[in-house]
Design a protein around this motif. Structure first.
Motif, PDB file in Angstrom:
ATOM      1  N   ASP A 562      22.845   2.866  -2.177  1.00  0.00           N
ATOM      2  CA  ASP A 562      21.861   2.287  -3.098  1.00  0.00           C
ATOM      3  C   ASP A 562      20.511   2.417  -2.408  1.00  0.00           C
ATOM      4  OD1 ASP A 562      20.764   1.135  -5.323  1.00  0.00           O
ATOM      5  OD2 ASP A 562      21.635  -0.851  -5.036  1.00  0.00           O
ATOM      6  N   ASN A 563      19.448   2.146  -3.134  1.00  0.00           N
ATOM      7  CA  ASN A 563      18.108   2.185  -2.547  1.00  0.00           C
ATOM      8  C   ASN A 563      17.820   0.844  -1.878  1.00  0.00           C
ATOM      9  OD1 ASN A 563      17.270   4.838  -3.442  1.00  0.00           O
ATOM     10  ND2 ASN A 563      17.248   3.988  -5.512  1.00  0.00           N
ATOM     11  N   PHE A 564      17.562   0.888  -0.586  1.00  0.00           N
ATOM     12  CA  PHE A 564      17.369  -0.318   0.206  1.00  0.00           C
ATOM     13  C   PHE A 564      16.086  -0.206   1.044  1.00  0.00           C
ATOM     14  CE2 PHE A 564      22.206  -0.454   0.210  1.00  0.00           C
ATOM     15  CZ  PHE A 564      22.287  -1.500  -0.695  1.00  0.00           C
ATOM     16  N   THR A 565      15.654  -1.361   1.561  1.00  0.00           N
ATOM     17  CA  THR A 565      14.430  -1.411   2.358  1.00  0.00           C
ATOM     18  C   THR A 565      14.611  -2.343   3.535  1.00  0.00           C
ATOM     19  OG1 THR A 565      13.234  -1.293   0.254  1.00  0.00           O
ATOM     20  CG2 THR A 565      11.926  -1.723   2.221  1.00  0.00           C
ATOM     21  N   ARG A 566      14.074  -1.977   4.689  1.00  0.00           N
ATOM     22  CA  ARG A 566      13.962  -2.905   5.809  1.00  0.00           C
ATOM     23  C   ARG A 566      12.997  -2.346   6.843  1.00  0.00           C
ATOM     24  NH1 ARG A 566      20.107  -2.879   8.261  1.00  0.00           N
ATOM     25  NH2 ARG A 566      20.253  -0.691   8.831  1.00  0.00           N
ATOM     26  N   ALA A 567      12.803  -3.125   7.934  1.00  0.00           N
ATOM     27  CA  ALA A 567      11.817  -2.778   8.961  1.00  0.00           C
ATOM     28  C   ALA A 567      12.500  -2.632  10.310  1.00  0.00           C
ATOM     29  CB  ALA A 567      10.729  -3.855   9.028  1.00  0.00           C
ATOM     30  N   ASN A 568      11.816  -1.967  11.217  1.00  0.00           N
ATOM     31  CA  ASN A 568      12.364  -1.819  12.560  1.00  0.00           C
ATOM     32  C   ASN A 568      11.700  -2.810  13.517  1.00  0.00           C
ATOM     33  OD1 ASN A 568       9.849  -0.743  13.204  1.00  0.00           O
ATOM     34  ND2 ASN A 568      10.664   1.117  14.123  1.00  0.00           N
ATOM     35  N   GLY A 569      11.865  -2.577  14.828  1.00  0.00           N
ATOM     36  CA  GLY A 569      11.407  -3.546  15.822  1.00  0.00           C
ATOM     37  C   GLY A 569       9.914  -3.607  16.022  1.00  0.00           C
ATOM     38  N   ARG A 574      10.452   0.871   5.790  1.00  0.00           N
ATOM     39  CA  ARG A 574      10.812   2.170   5.217  1.00  0.00           C
ATOM     40  C   ARG A 574      11.860   2.009   4.128  1.00  0.00           C
ATOM     41  NH1 ARG A 574      11.477   5.308  10.855  1.00  0.00           N
ATOM     42  NH2 ARG A 574      12.280   3.266  11.372  1.00  0.00           N
ATOM     43  N   LEU A 575      11.907   3.002   3.264  1.00  0.00           N
ATOM     44  CA  LEU A 575      12.938   3.060   2.232  1.00  0.00           C
ATOM     45  C   LEU A 575      14.147   3.809   2.785  1.00  0.00           C
ATOM     46  CD1 LEU A 575      13.612   2.535  -0.819  1.00  0.00           C
ATOM     47  CD2 LEU A 575      12.932   4.920  -1.196  1.00  0.00           C
ATOM     48  N   TYR A 576      15.323   3.225   2.571  1.00  0.00           N
ATOM     49  CA  TYR A 576      16.597   3.863   2.905  1.00  0.00           C
ATOM     50  C   TYR A 576      17.230   4.247   1.562  1.00  0.00           C
ATOM     51  CZ  TYR A 576      16.079   1.598   7.503  1.00  0.00           C
ATOM     52  OH  TYR A 576      15.628   1.177   8.734  1.00  0.00           O
ATOM     53  N   PRO A 577      17.012   5.483   1.100  1.00  0.00           N
ATOM     54  CA  PRO A 577      17.363   5.818  -0.289  1.00  0.00           C
ATOM     55  C   PRO A 577      18.845   6.081  -0.501  1.00  0.00           C
ATOM     56  CG  PRO A 577      16.449   7.732   0.799  1.00  0.00           C
ATOM     57  CD  PRO A 577      16.351   6.600   1.789  1.00  0.00           C
ATOM     58  N   LYS A 578      19.247   5.940  -1.725  1.00  0.00           N
ATOM     59  CA  LYS A 578      20.597   6.315  -2.127  1.00  0.00           C
ATOM     60  C   LYS A 578      20.692   7.834  -2.150  1.00  0.00           C
ATOM     61  CE  LYS A 578      23.986   5.989  -5.864  1.00  0.00           C
ATOM     62  NZ  LYS A 578      24.371   5.360  -7.140  1.00  0.00           N
ATOM     63  N   PHE A 579      21.766   8.378  -1.550  1.00  0.00           N
ATOM     64  CA  PHE A 579      21.956   9.824  -1.620  1.00  0.00           C
ATOM     65  C   PHE A 579      23.390  10.206  -1.969  1.00  0.00           C
ATOM     66  CE2 PHE A 579      22.725   8.726   2.822  1.00  0.00           C
ATOM     67  CZ  PHE A 579      23.832   9.482   3.170  1.00  0.00           C
ATOM     68  N   TYR A 580      24.274   9.202  -2.144  1.00  0.00           N
ATOM     69  CA  TYR A 580      25.631   9.534  -2.579  1.00  0.00           C
ATOM     70  C   TYR A 580      26.259   8.328  -3.260  1.00  0.00           C
ATOM     71  CZ  TYR A 580      28.191   7.080   1.208  1.00  0.00           C
ATOM     72  OH  TYR A 580      28.742   6.140   2.036  1.00  0.00           O
ATOM     73  N   VAL A 633       1.276  -3.987  -4.970  1.00  0.00           N
ATOM     74  CA  VAL A 633       0.015  -3.984  -5.720  1.00  0.00           C
ATOM     75  C   VAL A 633      -0.443  -2.555  -5.981  1.00  0.00           C
ATOM     76  CG1 VAL A 633      -2.439  -4.577  -5.594  1.00  0.00           C
ATOM     77  CG2 VAL A 633      -0.713  -6.246  -4.880  1.00  0.00           C
ATOM     78  N   VAL A 634      -0.439  -1.729  -4.937  1.00  0.00           N
ATOM     79  CA  VAL A 634      -0.882  -0.341  -5.096  1.00  0.00           C
ATOM     80  C   VAL A 634       0.094   0.435  -5.975  1.00  0.00           C
ATOM     81  CG1 VAL A 634      -1.304   1.816  -3.859  1.00  0.00           C
ATOM     82  CG2 VAL A 634      -2.169  -0.342  -2.943  1.00  0.00           C
ATOM     83  N   ALA A 635       1.403   0.182  -5.806  1.00  0.00           N
ATOM     84  CA  ALA A 635       2.392   0.866  -6.634  1.00  0.00           C
ATOM     85  C   ALA A 635       2.142   0.603  -8.118  1.00  0.00           C
ATOM     86  CB  ALA A 635       3.798   0.420  -6.240  1.00  0.00           C
ATOM     87  N   GLN A 636       1.869  -0.649  -8.465  1.00  0.00           N
ATOM     88  CA  GLN A 636       1.622  -0.988  -9.864  1.00  0.00           C
ATOM     89  C   GLN A 636       0.339  -0.334 -10.372  1.00  0.00           C
ATOM     90  OE1 GLN A 636       1.831  -5.308  -9.648  1.00  0.00           O
ATOM     91  NE2 GLN A 636       3.981  -5.287 -10.311  1.00  0.00           N
ATOM     92  N   ARG A 637      -0.687  -0.261  -9.534  1.00  0.00           N
ATOM     93  CA  ARG A 637      -1.933   0.401  -9.927  1.00  0.00           C
ATOM     94  C   ARG A 637      -1.692   1.868 -10.251  1.00  0.00           C
ATOM     95  NH1 ARG A 637      -6.368  -1.600  -5.372  1.00  0.00           N
ATOM     96  NH2 ARG A 637      -6.458  -3.800  -5.990  1.00  0.00           N
ATOM     97  N   GLU A 638      -0.756   2.480  -9.508  1.00  0.00           N
ATOM     98  CA  GLU A 638      -0.504   3.906  -9.655  1.00  0.00           C
ATOM     99  C   GLU A 638       0.632   4.196 -10.638  1.00  0.00           C
ATOM    100  OE1 GLU A 638       0.207   5.247  -5.691  1.00  0.00           O
ATOM    101  OE2 GLU A 638      -1.864   4.939  -5.038  1.00  0.00           O
ATOM    102  N   LEU A 642       7.942  -0.028  -6.662  1.00  0.00           N
ATOM    103  CA  LEU A 642       7.751  -0.336  -5.250  1.00  0.00           C
ATOM    104  C   LEU A 642       8.556   0.628  -4.385  1.00  0.00           C
ATOM    105  CD1 LEU A 642       6.724  -2.009  -2.910  1.00  0.00           C
ATOM    106  CD2 LEU A 642       8.386  -3.787  -3.497  1.00  0.00           C
ATOM    107  N   HIS A 643       9.788   0.918  -4.787  1.00  0.00           N
ATOM    108  CA  HIS A 643      10.601   1.867  -4.026  1.00  0.00           C
ATOM    109  C   HIS A 643       9.972   3.255  -4.011  1.00  0.00           C
ATOM    110  CE1 HIS A 643      14.739  -0.391  -4.071  1.00  0.00           C
ATOM    111  NE2 HIS A 643      13.938  -0.799  -3.112  1.00  0.00           N
ATOM    112  N   GLU A 644       9.423   3.685  -5.132  1.00  0.00           N
ATOM    113  CA  GLU A 644       8.780   5.004  -5.169  1.00  0.00           C
ATOM    114  C   GLU A 644       7.598   5.066  -4.216  1.00  0.00           C
ATOM    115  OE1 GLU A 644       9.764   6.374  -9.793  1.00  0.00           O
ATOM    116  OE2 GLU A 644       7.925   5.254  -9.324  1.00  0.00           O
ATOM    117  N   LYS A 645       6.826   3.998  -4.159  1.00  0.00           N
ATOM    118  CA  LYS A 645       5.667   3.992  -3.255  1.00  0.00           C
ATOM    119  C   LYS A 645       6.106   3.983  -1.797  1.00  0.00           C
ATOM    120  CE  LYS A 645       1.349   4.069  -2.313  1.00  0.00           C
ATOM    121  NZ  LYS A 645       0.538   5.278  -2.658  1.00  0.00           N
ATOM    122  N   LEU A 646       7.126   3.209  -1.477  1.00  0.00           N
ATOM    123  CA  LEU A 646       7.623   3.184  -0.098  1.00  0.00           C
ATOM    124  C   LEU A 646       8.181   4.545   0.302  1.00  0.00           C
ATOM    125  CD1 LEU A 646       9.355  -0.313  -0.053  1.00  0.00           C
ATOM    126  CD2 LEU A 646       7.418   0.382   1.368  1.00  0.00           C
ATOM    127  N   ALA A 647       8.788   5.248  -0.640  1.00  0.00           N
ATOM    128  CA  ALA A 647       9.347   6.558  -0.339  1.00  0.00           C
ATOM    129  C   ALA A 647       8.274   7.545   0.100  1.00  0.00           C
ATOM    130  CB  ALA A 647      10.109   7.098  -1.542  1.00  0.00           C
TER     131      ALA A 647
END
Length: 891
Positions: A562-569, A574-580, A633-638, A642-647
């Protein structure tokens, strides 16, 4: 599950020029290296060629060793849109951040092996909901399982109260999932019987950092490289966060950085540091506080503290007390900082206290910790002694679990004070923070209801509920366990398993029917009789929580499904996209929670996809270290999701908190507490929130609190616990080849061959005294594992002190035993046994006392004791096809 003898593949296909190329990040450690996924259909037999214009890499094969070559472990076949597809998953050679050289750890380099493929050992993925009927878990439909779970859950809440409903969940499994789970548990159910995978209570893991005003993950990776002196406590990042060490710390060491490691076990990273002028502080478990304060004492006795920084950035007593309001303070960091046990009137008051404590004299601290006292003096010089030109060394401090799970409050208070006096606070190469374990996927959809917790410390101060003790007392009637090995990951794990067994399978009310209503009625009778119902939500069937005790099992979808999101240390989102396609009926955790919440009658869970979950949760990130609200906010303006913008940020991601500039572009935050950062003079504009932690510290004034760290709050427990007669310390930690509980690794033949069983490292002197050699089967056992057995209310100031708990009968001594294969090595401290930290079949935590740090509520996981004896000879002793006894402390 998989063959113990790894037979590697020798040929794999190259991706054709028109293969799909998808950016993602590693699913394992906190570093979260950037990866590229190459995907193309199996149908038609199309593959790439060896010439640059014939493959998706655009290079001629064979390539040089650091080029985009592909190993067999980086290839697999998956279903995508119902059709078989090839996938190749390799490090992103073009990334500008994190794994700069396109490198990977042994874990990340095998990401392709974690995806579901029924022709591989992943075939045992959970694929459908299951109900335990007639003692057997049987597949059922989602509607069937959901209705049963919801009806029993509603009955428990209605009859026994919200706190009878427990949710034990991961804290890292992507923001979409954690938002849904916490919204459900904390906001809808509103239970105080809630916590995350690595602690019995929903509390901060580093209370001293919180009290001082430090964020756990303020530094950037380059700060660890750019420090001139780096103190690393409780971890070797080479073993646990490999690319953080090889791509960031090693260049610093090669450039002259003095690296000091404080752990009781030497590994490859420590050996490399020593070889290049660094130092190993080889302490005994639980003595970190003494050594840290002894180093601090040498610094202040010589006047080496960073006086200018302290004058500007350290609170006096009035400043640390200000802003807390009137009446009883129920926010733990507030009452800890003003309780008297920790609060100071500023640096001079702290210094006076430090010098008055005899145990912090270097010679005495060294004697208890069993180290060479000269190392304390040397560490102090490297960290703080001014250079000949009067300039100060740039010093940073890194801590991780081996440190803060060995006297949780005391150690983190002590290291915070040491960091403060050497000026490690938010400047390039001068930082203090955690190295990290798992990635940062937390996003809260509800606030913990502390007012409902029965835990009270002296002075009417509420602490988050100890979920283990509450369950052991028989108060938990419904346990919803999500993505974690609750039993093995907690202390005193064998007695905890026995209680689970008593409350579930030993209860007389067992399902003996296929009828849905009869199942519901049976489980209601069980909880009403004092028993417990268990729902387990995971990607594999975990033993024993799922395989033996769960009444209902929900199959979850994971990384890539599935399309997921998280951060590192370093807060890189970043977006962790669905690919299967996920296997069978497996669904992401947010979806499972949404269905259950709706069936329970709760509103606001009608999300159509994971993007809608994240967009709803975005506002709850505001002010946090992962603040990504402006990306929405920027994703909605464009006109994007949100997932598309993070990608669009690819493997580079963007570091939180994310700010919106006047020209409409987004800018990340390199480090928190950046005292040299200049923010707009006219304040925030638009959706920006200029949080204090961007340029200051997390206190009322924005300055640091320098706190006392009394040894006496912990010393009685340490003195009681320390080895007696022929006992040895028993501790544990991560190793490079495995991740967490090994839930993926146990399905990789080459890892199973390398580590077929748990192992224990023992010093040659200790081994010789007991007739133990490499490859022997050994048993570690103890009949004095302390377990705090009651939920009590503190009245007097020392009611929770270990000595008082013993006197008042709140501590029970239990027994446990585990087996392992012996590895004899001088890399471990004499008097110490070291094991894999979470081997589910032979859990080291079985020998650790289930007694919490009474200030914070966290366990001292790294502190167990036991005896060891040989019970036989393992097959690995004479066979060289599996399990190595080679030393790991080789540079």
């Amino acid at each position: 599950m998989s063959t113990p003898y790894y037979i590697p593949e020798t040929n794999i296909p190259l991706p054709p020029v028109d293969a799909d190329v998808i950016s993602t990040a590693c699913d394992y450690c906190i570093v979260a290296c950037g990866y590229k996924i190459y995907r193309w259909p199996v149908k038609g037999g199309k593959v790439g060629g060896e010439k640059a214009d014939e493959n998706a890499f655009g290079v001629d094969f064979p390539v040089d060793p650091l080029g985009p070559w592909v190993a067999p472990n980086q290839y697999n076949v998956v279903l995508h849109d119902g059709e078989p597809h090839h996938v190749i998953i390799i490090p992103d050679k073009d990334t500008e951040h994190v794994n700069l050289l396109g490198n990977s750890s042994i874990r990340g380099g095998a990401l392709a092996q974690k995806v579901y493929n029924p022709q591989t050992p992943t075939r045992d993925r959970l694929k459908s909901p299951m109900i335990r009927m007639f003692g057997v878990l049987m597949p059922v439909t989602w509607d069937f399982a959901m209705e049963i779970a919801a009806e029993v859950g509603k009955h428990v809440i209605r009859t026994h109260g919200e706190n009878a409903y427990c949710v034990k969940t991961f804290s890292y499994g992507y923001m979409e999932n954690t938002y849904a789970i916490t919204k459900y548990a904390l906001n809808s159910v509103n239970t105080a019987n809630f916590t995350f995978h690595d602690t019995p209570s929903d509390v901060t893991s580093t209370p001293g950092f919180r009290d001082a005003g430090f964020d756990n993950f303020g530094p950037s990776y380059e700060d660890w490289r750019d420090a001139e002196t780096l103190l690393v406590c409780g971890t070797d990042p080479y073993e646990t966060k490999t690319i953080l060490f090889t791509d960031w710390m090693m260049p610093g060491i090669q450039n002259g950085q003095k690296a000091i490691f404080m752990v009781p076990r030497k590994t490859g990273g420590i050996a490399y540091a020593e070889k290049n002028g660094g130092m190993w502080l080889d302490i005994q478990p639980g003595t970190d506080l003494l050594v840290v304060n002894a180093i601090a004492r040498v610094i202040v006795e010589n006047g080496w503290e960073d006086s200018d920084w302290i004058q500007k950035w350290v609170n006096n007593k009035w400043e640390s007390s200000s802003g807390f309001g009137q009446g009883t303070r129920n926010t733990p960091w507030q009452w800890r900082t003003t309780w008297g046990k920790f609060q100071t009137a500023g640096f001079e008051d702290w210094k006076k206290w430090l010098l008055s404590q005899d145990e912090f004299a270097p010679e005495q601290a060294a004697e208890i910790a069993q180290i060479d006292v000269r190392k304390i003096y040397t560490a102090a010089e490297w960290m703080a002694k001014p250079k000949e030109d009067g300039s100060r060394p740039k010093t940073s401090v890194m801590i991780e679990k081996g440190f803060y799970w060995s006297n949780n409050t005391g150690n983190t208070q002590a290291i915070s004070a040491l960091g403060i006096i050497v000026g490690a606070g938010g400047r390039p190469g001068q930082v203090i923070g955690r190295a990290g374990g798992h990635q940062r996927g937390g996003l809260r959809g509800g606030k913990y209801p502390r007012n409902k917790s029965p835990e009270k410390l002296p002075g009417r101060r509420r602490r988050a509920m100890d979920t283990d003790r509450y369950l052991m007392s028989g108060h938990t009637r419904f346990a919803h366990v999500i993505g974690n090995t609750w039993i093995q990951s907690m202390c005193g794990s064998q007695s905890l398993a026995a209680k689970f067994n008593e409350l579930t399978v030993q209860n007389s009310h067992q399902i003996r029917s296929f009828d849905k209503q009869e199942i519901i009625d049976t489980l209601k009778r069980r909880v009403d009789s004092g028993g417990m119902v268990v729902v387990n939500q995971d990607i594999y069937l975990v033993d024993p929580i799922g395989a033996r005790y769960a009444d209902i099992v929900f199959p979850a979808a994971g990384w890539g499904e599935d399309n997921f999101t998280r951060a590192n240390g370093e807060r890189r989102i970043r977006l962790y996209p669905k690919f299967y396609d996920a296997p069978g009926e497996a669904r992401p955790d947010w979806w499972i929670i949404a269905q259950l919440a709706t069936a329970m009658g709760y509103k606001g869970f009608d999300w159509k996809n994971s993007n809608e979950v994240l967009e709803e949760g975005a506002r709850f990130s505001r002010g946090s270290r992962k603040d990504f609200f402006n990306v929405k906010v920027v994703a909605q303006r464009e006109g994007k999701t949100l997932h598309e913008k993070l990608a669009e940020f690819g493997t580079n991601g963007i570091q939180g908190p994310v700010l919106l500039q006047d020209d409409g572009t987004l800018v990340g935050t390199k480090r928190l507490h950046d005292t040299e950062r200049k923010l707009p003079a006219d304040g925030p504009s638009g959706a920006n929130r200029l949080g204090k932690k961007l340029t200051h510290f997390n206190s009322q004034t924005g300055k640091c609190n320098i706190q006392k760290s009394p040894w006496s709050l912990f010393s009685d427990y340490w003195a009681w616990l320390k080895p007696k007669d022929d006992e040895l310390w028993v501790t544990s930690g991560r190793i490079n080849e495995r991740w967490q509980s090994g839930y993926d690794d146990r399905r990789r033949p080459y890892i199973v061959q390398r580590w077929p069983e748990n192992w224990v490292e023992i010093h040659p002197d200790d081994a010789a005294e007991r007739g133990i050699e490499n490859g022997d089967y050994v048993m570690m056992y103890s009949d004095r594992i302390p377990v705090q057995k009651d939920t009590i209310l503190g009245v007097e100031g020392d009611d929770f002190q270990f000595t008082k708990l013993m006197e008042h009968g709140h501590i029970e001594l239990t027994e446990a035993a585990i087996t392992a294969v012996a590895i004899v090595t001088p890399a471990v401290k004499k008097g110490l046994l070291y094991m894999d930290f979470l081997h589910t079949a032979q859990p080291a935590n079985a020998l650790s006392g289930r007694v919490v740090d009474w200030i914070s509520g966290n366990y001292n996981y790294k502190m167990g004791v036991g005896r060891i004896r040989k019970i036989g000879t393992s097959p690995y002793k004479t066979s060289y096809r599996s399990m190595s006894f080679a030393r790991r402390d080789i540079a």
